[in-house]
Write a protein that holds these residues in place. Structure first.
Motif, PDB file in Angstrom:
ATOM      1  N   TYR A 299      46.418  43.248  33.990  1.00 35.45           N
ATOM      2  CA  TYR A 299      47.753  42.471  32.926  1.00 35.45           C
ATOM      3  C   TYR A 299      48.474  43.648  31.797  1.00 35.45           C
ATOM      4  O   TYR A 299      49.325  44.035  31.782  1.00 35.45           O
ATOM      5  CB  TYR A 299      47.649  41.777  32.333  1.00 35.45           C
ATOM      6  CG  TYR A 299      48.598  40.765  31.973  1.00 35.45           C
ATOM      7  CD1 TYR A 299      49.529  40.250  33.652  1.00 35.45           C
ATOM      8  CD2 TYR A 299      49.454  40.650  30.593  1.00 35.45           C
ATOM      9  CE1 TYR A 299      50.583  39.600  32.558  1.00 35.45           C
ATOM     10  CE2 TYR A 299      49.916  40.548  30.558  1.00 35.45           C
ATOM     11  CZ  TYR A 299      50.999  39.773  30.957  1.00 35.45           C
ATOM     12  OH  TYR A 299      52.218  39.134  30.680  1.00 35.45           O
ATOM     13  N   THR A 302      50.336  46.629  34.126  1.00 38.92           N
ATOM     14  CA  THR A 302      51.538  45.981  33.946  1.00 38.92           C
ATOM     15  C   THR A 302      52.396  46.015  32.595  1.00 38.92           C
ATOM     16  O   THR A 302      54.029  46.548  33.407  1.00 38.92           O
ATOM     17  CB  THR A 302      51.452  45.269  34.634  1.00 38.92           C
ATOM     18  OG1 THR A 302      50.611  44.204  34.621  1.00 38.92           O
ATOM     19  CG2 THR A 302      50.062  45.656  36.449  1.00 38.92           C
ATOM     20  N   ASP A 303      52.379  45.500  31.518  1.00 37.08           N
ATOM     21  CA  ASP A 303      53.237  45.155  30.723  1.00 37.08           C
ATOM     22  C   ASP A 303      53.629  46.720  30.443  1.00 37.08           C
ATOM     23  O   ASP A 303      55.011  46.585  29.409  1.00 37.08           O
ATOM     24  CB  ASP A 303      52.193  44.312  29.508  1.00 37.08           C
ATOM     25  CG  ASP A 303      53.460  44.098  28.486  1.00 37.08           C
ATOM     26  OD1 ASP A 303      53.885  43.022  28.466  1.00 37.08           O
ATOM     27  OD2 ASP A 303      52.908  43.883  27.911  1.00 37.08           O
ATOM     28  N   VAL A 413      47.971  37.542  38.350  1.00 36.45           N
ATOM     29  CA  VAL A 413      48.627  37.607  36.964  1.00 36.45           C
ATOM     30  C   VAL A 413      49.533  38.392  37.021  1.00 36.45           C
ATOM     31  O   VAL A 413      50.166  38.775  36.494  1.00 36.45           O
ATOM     32  CB  VAL A 413      47.647  37.669  36.082  1.00 36.45           C
ATOM     33  CG1 VAL A 413      47.542  37.821  35.208  1.00 36.45           C
ATOM     34  CG2 VAL A 413      46.661  36.191  36.260  1.00 36.45           C
ATOM     35  N   LEU A 414      49.906  39.809  37.394  1.00 30.78           N
ATOM     36  CA  LEU A 414      50.302  41.049  37.601  1.00 30.78           C
ATOM     37  C   LEU A 414      51.552  40.732  37.978  1.00 30.78           C
ATOM     38  O   LEU A 414      52.566  41.523  37.268  1.00 30.78           O
ATOM     39  CB  LEU A 414      49.543  41.889  38.354  1.00 30.78           C
ATOM     40  CG  LEU A 414      47.795  42.153  37.819  1.00 30.78           C
ATOM     41  CD1 LEU A 414      47.497  43.886  38.345  1.00 30.78           C
ATOM     42  CD2 LEU A 414      47.683  42.043  36.416  1.00 30.78           C
ATOM     43  N   ARG A 417      55.338  38.452  34.149  1.00 35.05           N
ATOM     44  CA  ARG A 417      55.539  38.924  33.227  1.00 35.05           C
ATOM     45  C   ARG A 417      55.955  38.829  31.801  1.00 35.05           C
ATOM     46  O   ARG A 417      56.760  38.936  31.138  1.00 35.05           O
ATOM     47  CB  ARG A 417      57.350  39.701  33.460  1.00 35.05           C
ATOM     48  CG  ARG A 417      56.939  40.695  34.756  1.00 35.05           C
ATOM     49  CD  ARG A 417      56.185  41.593  34.934  1.00 35.05           C
ATOM     50  NE  ARG A 417      55.430  42.565  33.734  1.00 35.05           N
ATOM     51  CZ  ARG A 417      53.530  42.740  33.606  1.00 35.05           C
ATOM     52  NH1 ARG A 417      52.984  42.189  34.146  1.00 35.05           N
ATOM     53  NH2 ARG A 417      53.297  43.053  32.532  1.00 35.05           N
TER      54      ARG A 417
END
Length: 419
Positions: A299, A302-303, A413-414, A417
């Motif tokens: 996560y 990806t953040d 979850v990914l 955002r």
């Protein structure tokens, strides 16, 4: 998550009764994280992830109730007693007690509630509850534990915004800009102790289990602070060395470790705590903790990517675009970019970032990082982290529709955002 919530199943995805050690395969579908083309980290990621939300995209009532019980929206005598310890309030005059409630609520609870009430997917507590259900136990009695995990996360966001000088959180002014830096620091760190109150309420008669839960939680808290220390120091020296030698191995390991400590360890602890209260075996506890670590770390990767494109919710920008670049922060995409770009171009790009970019320059740099393939590589690695961890964990779970739901939620979850 309410027990029994299921994902879509087919004959091929339901495990037969004798397949206790057959892993559930994660689907490559739009509900996973392999999204096509430019939408992988673009607008498709900004919308609600329905598998993580209940109907109408709202947070489940049980979670809101448990958050409100630990951190009420209005001054409450029970919350005051928890913050002071009951012995301190025995001889207070009624007027004094009432005044104290208002003051402590404004100083300690209000700044945290402001950030909580401005949104967030609450995916950490939802996944932890699903872990319990996937192990065949009942998640309902343990809601305060997951509310405390969400409050820990919220407190860490408040502190992070102060240290990064971030003006926005979830589309609103950051807590330190509303309540003042000193108050925000104190309120943010106090949120870490909500778990102490949750454990007292949830596990009053099992000292061995309480000890194990405390151990998992405190280990994660220490890991997160260690990761934050590395993040605050930055990785500038390692970046310079990588550009000099052409070897990004050490740089990538340190950035990944920082993400694991800051973001992976708290999720790993939530999964381990869920496994502990469900009386899971040591092997199950370890595998589920590793799955949580993978989800939290992926996560954060990806953040980092979403920072380059901006993060929106309901058409509202929730944080500044390219904030990490503007702060000269070494992120996962930047590590890959300097590996992919010609050496001279990579040196020039890093020199510009380190010297301080204006907003237009940051936008150009973000486009170059995207064009060189760094973002796709980040997506693939985040994807693979979860798939590898799920392959091990799923083989140790009892076969059930909820187990499949857990795997799908980990990938979903990914797509969310809002941190």
């Amino acid at each position: 998550m309410p027990p029994g919530q299921q994902g879509e199943l087919s004959r091929e995805t339901i495990m037969p009764p004798d397949s206790q050690h057959t892993a559930v395969t994660l689907p490559d579908t739009p509900q996973g994280i392999r999204l096509p083309g430019p939408h992988r980290y673009g607008a498709a990621l900004a919308g609600p992830c329905q598998d993580l939300d209940d109907q109408a995209g709202r947070t489940p009532e049980w979670l809101e109730r448990d958050i409100d019980h630990l951190y009420p929206a209005l001054p409450h005598p029970e919350a005051t007693c928890d913050l002071l310890t009951a012995a301190c309030t025995e001889h207070l005059l009624p007027a004094t007690a009432q005044r104290l409630q208002a003051r402590l609520h404004a100083a300690l609870i209000g700044p945290v509630r402001q950030t909580v009430d401005h949104g967030g997917r609450r995916w950490r507590p939802k996944l932890a509850a699903t872990v319990i259900d996937a192990l065949g136990a009942d998640s309902r009695p343990y809601g305060p534990l997951w509310a405390a995990c969400e409050l820990l996360h919220t407190g860490s966001l408040i502190i992070d915004d102060i240290q990064d000088g971030a003006p926005l959180r979830r589309g609103h002014p950051s807590a330190h800009l509303v309540h003042g830096t000193a108050t925000a620091i104190n309120a943010g760190t106090t949120a870490y102790f909500a778990m102490h109150r949750a454990i007292r309420r949830t596990l009053p008669d099992d000292p061995r289990l309480r000890t194990n839960v405390y151990d998992a939680y405190l280990n994660a808290l220490q890991a997160a602070h260690t990761g934050q220390a590395l993040d605050l120091q930055g990785h500038h020296e390692e970046m310079t060395a990588a550009l000099d030698t052409g070897d990004t191995g050490t740089l990538k390991q340190l950035v990944t470790l920082t993400h694991r400590l800051k973001s992976g360890a708290p999720v790993a602890a939530a999964f381990r705590i869920a496994a502990l209260v469900a009386a899971a075996s040591p092997a199950q506890c370890d595998a589920l903790a590793a799955l949580g670590d993978a989800v939290g770390t992926a996560y954060q990767i990806t953040d980092d990517v979403a920072d380059l494109r901006g993060v929106t919710s309901q058409d509202t920008m929730t944080k500044r675009v390219t904030e990490d670049l503007l702060n000269a922060k070494v992120t996962y995409p930047l590590v890959h970019a300097v590996a992919y770009l010609p050496r001279d171009e990579a040196r020039h790009l890093w020199h510009q970032v380190r010297s301080g970019l204006a907003r237009e320059g940051a936008a150009r740099t973000a486009r170059r990082i995207a064009d060189c393939g760094a973002l796709d590589q980040c997506a693939d690695e985040a994807d693979q982290m979860i798939r590898d961890a799920w392959a091990t964990a799923s083989a140790l779970l009892p076969p059930s529709p909820v187990a499949l739901t857990l795997g799908r939620l980990c990938t979903d979850v990914l797509r969310s955002r809002i941190a």
